[in-house]
Design a protein around this motif. Structure first.
Motif, PDB file in Angstrom:
ATOM      1  N   ALA A  67       0.822  -1.202   0.000  1.00 52.74           N
ATOM      2  CA  ALA A  67       0.000   0.000   0.000  1.00 52.74           C
ATOM      3  C   ALA A  67       0.860   1.257   0.000  1.00 52.74           C
ATOM      4  O   ALA A  67       0.535   2.243  -0.686  1.00 52.74           O
ATOM      5  CB  ALA A  67      -0.921  -0.006   1.215  1.00 52.74           C
TER       6      ALA A  67
ATOM      7  N   ASP B 100      -5.807  -0.728  -0.010  1.00 50.28           N
ATOM      8  CA  ASP B 100      -4.600  -1.478  -0.369  1.00 50.28           C
ATOM      9  C   ASP B 100      -3.914  -2.026   0.883  1.00 50.28           C
ATOM     10  O   ASP B 100      -3.337  -3.121   0.863  1.00 50.28           O
ATOM     11  CB  ASP B 100      -3.618  -0.576  -1.135  1.00 50.28           C
ATOM     12  CG  ASP B 100      -4.091  -0.253  -2.550  1.00 50.28           C
ATOM     13  OD1 ASP B 100      -3.592   0.731  -3.130  1.00 50.28           O
ATOM     14  OD2 ASP B 100      -4.962  -0.987  -3.074  1.00 50.28           O
ATOM     15  N   GLU B 101      -3.966  -1.251   1.950  1.00 51.58           N
ATOM     16  CA  GLU B 101      -3.354  -1.688   3.211  1.00 51.58           C
ATOM     17  C   GLU B 101      -4.041  -2.964   3.708  1.00 51.58           C
ATOM     18  O   GLU B 101      -3.394  -3.948   4.063  1.00 51.58           O
ATOM     19  CB  GLU B 101      -3.487  -0.565   4.237  1.00 51.58           C
ATOM     20  CG  GLU B 101      -2.777  -0.812   5.556  1.00 51.58           C
ATOM     21  CD  GLU B 101      -3.001   0.358   6.520  1.00 51.58           C
ATOM     22  OE1 GLU B 101      -4.139   0.860   6.595  1.00 51.58           O
ATOM     23  OE2 GLU B 101      -2.054   0.754   7.205  1.00 51.58           O
TER      24      GLU B 101
END
Lengths: 238, 226
Positions: A67, B100-101
């Protein structure tokens, strides 16, 4: 923008390389996992997961190298090839980074854990049977990298380097911390490694400096719950 | 946005990542066609399937010749490429980074641990089924019209057997619960050996009160030892 990194950690190196070779303005706070600096109250306050890397961008706190790399590539002015905007090219990068967790990362890290971290932490000899299994799994992964991702293209996701190549190369460099070059019998991957090194320039060596310098054996005694979980969780039973 | 041929997906709804893709497709009404792949019948290992996806896994998306694996990537591609409400995969960078994390963390946490429970439960059910067959045979063949496994008196055979059948107690499971004939035999063995029985099983009994994690008992390769 601040990043908390330990350059002995593979995902941290990937973030470091992107930051330095794209010259995104940043400040690095070094965190020494081997000294338990990720378990201090200050660090835990910022990141309950007690892991690195962590990015803090004007109060926005982000974990997970995956991320972080994508956020940096999106938020800052970097060449588009790092994380392409075209949906199908982007999907290729997302496809690799998803596969990465339970393949490249799991198998390369396990070799390092078995050869260095666990023996030092337990004060025991290397478990040769487990190590051979890990090397065998790693070989399968390396074969897949060559036959699937690097088939007819110079980088993992296409003609240009992306954040996927950074994540992968940092994992595949890790066993060098025990003196083992896992790409020794894989000339195709060696050529890819050279291309990555050329593409990122001196950031590559800067990132890997600490790993290659082989810290004294005693410095590797940090096997946290995370690394022990790797042995008992991710790869030990299938 | 893409028009024309509906997107093709290869799914097995017994697979967790396949269901996530299926749900996104159906609730956002993205035009698509589902090709069912039965993993349990090995349909992911056929030459046709392997031709399309060397990894031999599901889900797979095929969008006018563009082949994509990994549910992570597929979900994000669908949310980007098709006209779906933005909340599924927000465009604002920090909100997107949060998604996304989680999806990064998911692989080695939620997926690894929940999937493992399912796999082990299925394996456990198979093992229990095999064990039941064995218990039935002990009752109908060895204990048929005799008090001990090999005759009228206790032998070393009874010792070997009883210690095995006691072991699952260390994980809190009495496998003789529904086998009264074997329970009676167990009592006879206990009477015959006296306090040696409880002395031998003391450590096992302790495990029921304060169960340590299995890996502490079995060393570094728990499943490998079984």
């Amino acid at each position: 923008m601040v990043v908390y990194l330990d350059l002995l950690s593979q995902p941290c190196r990937a973030v470091y390389i992107l930051l330095t070779c794209t010259k995104i303005p940043h400040k690095v706070h070094a965190v020494a996992l081997r000294k338990g600096e990720h378990r201090t109250p200050e660090f835990t306050n910022m990141n309950l997961m007690q892991k690195v890397p962590v990015l803090v961008d004007s109060g926005f706190i982000l974990t997970e190298s995956d991320a972080i790399l994508k956020y940096l590539a999106t938020q800052y002015d970097v060449p588009e090839h790092w994380y392409p905007r075209q949906p199908q090219q982007r999907a290729r990068v997302d496809e690799y980074t998803a596969w990465h967790h339970t393949n490249t990362r799991a198998h390369a890290a396990k070799v390092f854990i078995l050869e260095v971290l666990l023996p030092r932490h337990m004060g025991s000899a290397v478990d040769k049977v487990a190590l051979n299994n890990a090397l065998s799994n790693l070989k399968n992964t390396l074969d897949k990298l060559e036959t699937m991702f690097l088939r007819r293209q110079p980088f993992l996701c296409g003609d240009d380097i992306t954040v996927a190549d950074l994540l992968a190369i940092c994992e595949l460099m890790q066993p060098l911390g025990a003196g083992r070059d896992i790409l020794k019998d894989h000339p195709q991957l060696q050529r890819w490694r050279s291309r990555v090194q050329s593409a990122v320039g001196k950031s590559f060596d800067e990132a890997h400096h600490q790993l290659i310098l082989q810290p004294p054996v005693s410095q590797w005694c940090w096997a946290s719950k995370v690394t022990v979980d790797y042995l008992y969780g991710l790869g030990s039973t299938h």
